[in-house]
Enzyme design. Structure first.
Site, PDB file in Angstrom:
ATOM      1  N   ARG A  66       0.634  -1.837  -0.404  1.00 50.37           N
ATOM      2  CA  ARG A  66      -0.159   0.352   0.371  1.00 50.37           C
ATOM      3  C   ARG A  66       0.847   0.911  -0.277  1.00 50.37           C
ATOM      4  O   ARG A  66       0.580   2.487  -0.932  1.00 50.37           O
ATOM      5  CB  ARG A  66      -1.088   0.221   0.980  1.00 50.37           C
ATOM      6  CG  ARG A  66      -1.176   1.086   1.441  1.00 50.37           C
ATOM      7  CD  ARG A  66      -2.701   0.704   2.360  1.00 50.37           C
ATOM      8  NE  ARG A  66      -4.183   2.143   1.961  1.00 50.37           N
ATOM      9  CZ  ARG A  66      -4.238   2.847   3.170  1.00 50.37           C
ATOM     10  NH1 ARG A  66      -3.020   2.546   4.750  1.00 50.37           N
ATOM     11  NH2 ARG A  66      -4.829   3.635   3.467  1.00 50.37           N
ATOM     12  N   HIS A  70       0.537   4.252  -3.012  1.00 48.50           N
ATOM     13  CA  HIS A  70      -0.025   5.609  -1.895  1.00 48.50           C
ATOM     14  C   HIS A  70       1.873   6.027  -2.782  1.00 48.50           C
ATOM     15  O   HIS A  70       1.068   7.815  -2.334  1.00 48.50           O
ATOM     16  CB  HIS A  70      -0.209   5.842  -1.097  1.00 48.50           C
ATOM     17  CG  HIS A  70      -1.651   5.196  -0.394  1.00 48.50           C
ATOM     18  ND1 HIS A  70      -2.361   5.354   1.330  1.00 48.50           N
ATOM     19  CD2 HIS A  70      -2.293   4.692  -1.460  1.00 48.50           C
ATOM     20  CE1 HIS A  70      -3.175   4.933   0.753  1.00 48.50           C
ATOM     21  NE2 HIS A  70      -3.110   4.327  -0.316  1.00 48.50           N
ATOM     22  N   ASN A  99      -3.821   8.677   4.487  1.00 48.86           N
ATOM     23  CA  ASN A  99      -1.959   8.214   4.853  1.00 48.86           C
ATOM     24  C   ASN A  99      -2.250   8.446   6.469  1.00 48.86           C
ATOM     25  O   ASN A  99      -2.671   7.439   7.451  1.00 48.86           O
ATOM     26  CB  ASN A  99      -0.970   8.968   4.215  1.00 48.86           C
ATOM     27  CG  ASN A  99      -0.944   8.317   2.642  1.00 48.86           C
ATOM     28  OD1 ASN A  99      -0.873   7.248   2.792  1.00 48.86           O
ATOM     29  ND2 ASN A  99      -0.084   9.346   2.658  1.00 48.86           N
ATOM     30  N   HIS A 198      -5.720  -6.491  -2.504  1.00 53.94           N
ATOM     31  CA  HIS A 198      -7.209  -6.848  -1.525  1.00 53.94           C
ATOM     32  C   HIS A 198      -7.546  -8.085  -1.116  1.00 53.94           C
ATOM     33  O   HIS A 198      -8.303  -8.294  -0.129  1.00 53.94           O
ATOM     34  CB  HIS A 198      -8.461  -5.513  -1.244  1.00 53.94           C
ATOM     35  CG  HIS A 198      -7.962  -4.320  -1.600  1.00 53.94           C
ATOM     36  ND1 HIS A 198      -9.190  -3.758  -1.502  1.00 53.94           N
ATOM     37  CD2 HIS A 198      -6.351  -3.643  -0.928  1.00 53.94           C
ATOM     38  CE1 HIS A 198      -9.125  -2.206  -1.425  1.00 53.94           C
ATOM     39  NE2 HIS A 198      -7.647  -2.467  -1.806  1.00 53.94           N
TER      40      HIS A 198
END
Length: 332
Positions: A66, A70, A99, A198
């Site tokens: 992740r 990001h 975040n 996911h």
């Protein structure tokens, strides 16, 4: 790996990705053997630190992928997500809505950096560490392996406003998320494949509680949620409960990288709105991808690996651009 709730880092068997000419020239400098002479053990160093972290934190693999996601969606894959306020950095991406109190794994990145610096000082960028850690995380969880393209350099700025606007949210409509992927050169194949990240990790109640009791102001739950799964989620995330309670993104195999994310969608057990809408859409191309990945794990793994490479190619800094940070949290 869409948005705040997870890591979304993922790919597809046939991916149409056409960078602009300047971008293509920069990407051409990324290759899988960039450190073959200057830091030949870099991949094994990264994998070892990630493996050690997993022993005490089964979530860390999803968290690391992740971070890469990001990072790449804001100013390209330049390690800007790692920067903290100090010196010339007046606002950090860590404090941006996607975040803040959500992104994690920064300590593991620091541990990786320390180990690499002990072997090859001043050579490996923090941006490349994120890409390598993402691959190691997927592989160690039973997912595919791929040759990570490296040679990125670290950016000199953080972009908090960009993080607030460019990173897809789990609460957004599919049309908006698709547009955010397109803005960085990724198509719907990449969107569906990367969403498959996911298949491991956790999400806080606040990222999907809107689906449980009063969806879109209807006074009723999201009708696309399986009723038994809905009852479980309502118990885990009661209306006046903690917004930060963690829930498995994949209730069937929460720490394994497999294609169960897609089989869950087929039975209306996607946790996030951004997940389930992939199977609730009228877009035939997206539905066919979901069905294909649900029925063919090999196809998903191939697509995910390619899309991870595509994502890692988002406007990297190369050559003499940027710097190689000695500490990922701050500029040299």
């Amino acid at each position: 790996m869409v948005g705040y709730g997870v890591v979304v880092l993922v790919g597809i068997a046939v991916v149409l990705f056409y960078p602009c000419k300047a971008e293509a020239q920069a990407q051409a400098q990324l290759n899988s053997t960039f450190y073959s002479k200057t830091c030949p053990n870099v991949s094994s160093i990264v994998r070892s630190v990630v493996q050690q972290a997993l022993q005490s934190d089964p979530r860390i693999g999803a968290s690391l992928i992740r971070l890469h996601f990001h990072d790449c969606f804001v100013n390209g894959c330049d390690g800007s997500v790692l920067l903290e306020v100090g010196g010339n950095i007046t606002e950090s991406e860590k404090s941006a809505a996607p975040n803040n109190n959500s992104a994690r794994g920064f300590d593991v990145v620091d541990n990786i950096k320390t180990s690499i610096e002990n072997s090859c000082p001043g050579v490996v960028s923090c941006a490349d560490i994120l890409a390598l850690a993402a691959q190691a995380s997927v592989s160690l969880a039973g997912g595919p392996s791929w040759n990570v393209l490296v040679g990125r350099r670290d950016g000199l700025i953080a972009n908090q406003s960009g993080a607030n606007t460019s990173i897809p949210s789990p609460l957004e409509a599919l049309q908006n998320i698709t547009a955010k992927f397109a803005a960085v050169g990724l198509n719907t194949n990449d969107l569906v494949a990367l969403s498959g990240a996911h298949t491991f990790g956790r999400a806080q109640c606040r990222f999907f509680s809107n689906r449980l009791f009063n969806f879109s102001g209807s006074g009723t739950p999201d009708p696309t949620l399986d009723s038994t799964y809905l009852a479980t989620l309502q118990q885990n995330c009661p209306q006046n409960g903690s917004a930060t309670t963690l829930n498995n993104l994949d209730p069937s195999s929460p720490d394994s990288f497999d294609n169960n994310y897609f089989t869950n969608l087929l039975s209306n057990k996607g946790l996030l709105q951004s997940d389930q809408q992939l199977f609730s859409t009228n877009a035939s191309s997206i539905l066919s991808l979901v069905n294909n990945f649900a029925n063919n794990q090999t196809a998903f793994f191939q697509a995910f690996a390619q899309s991870m490479i595509n994502m890692g190619n988002i406007t990297p800094l190369t050559g003499t651009q940027g710097q190689i940070r000695s500490d990922c949290k701050k500029l040299n």
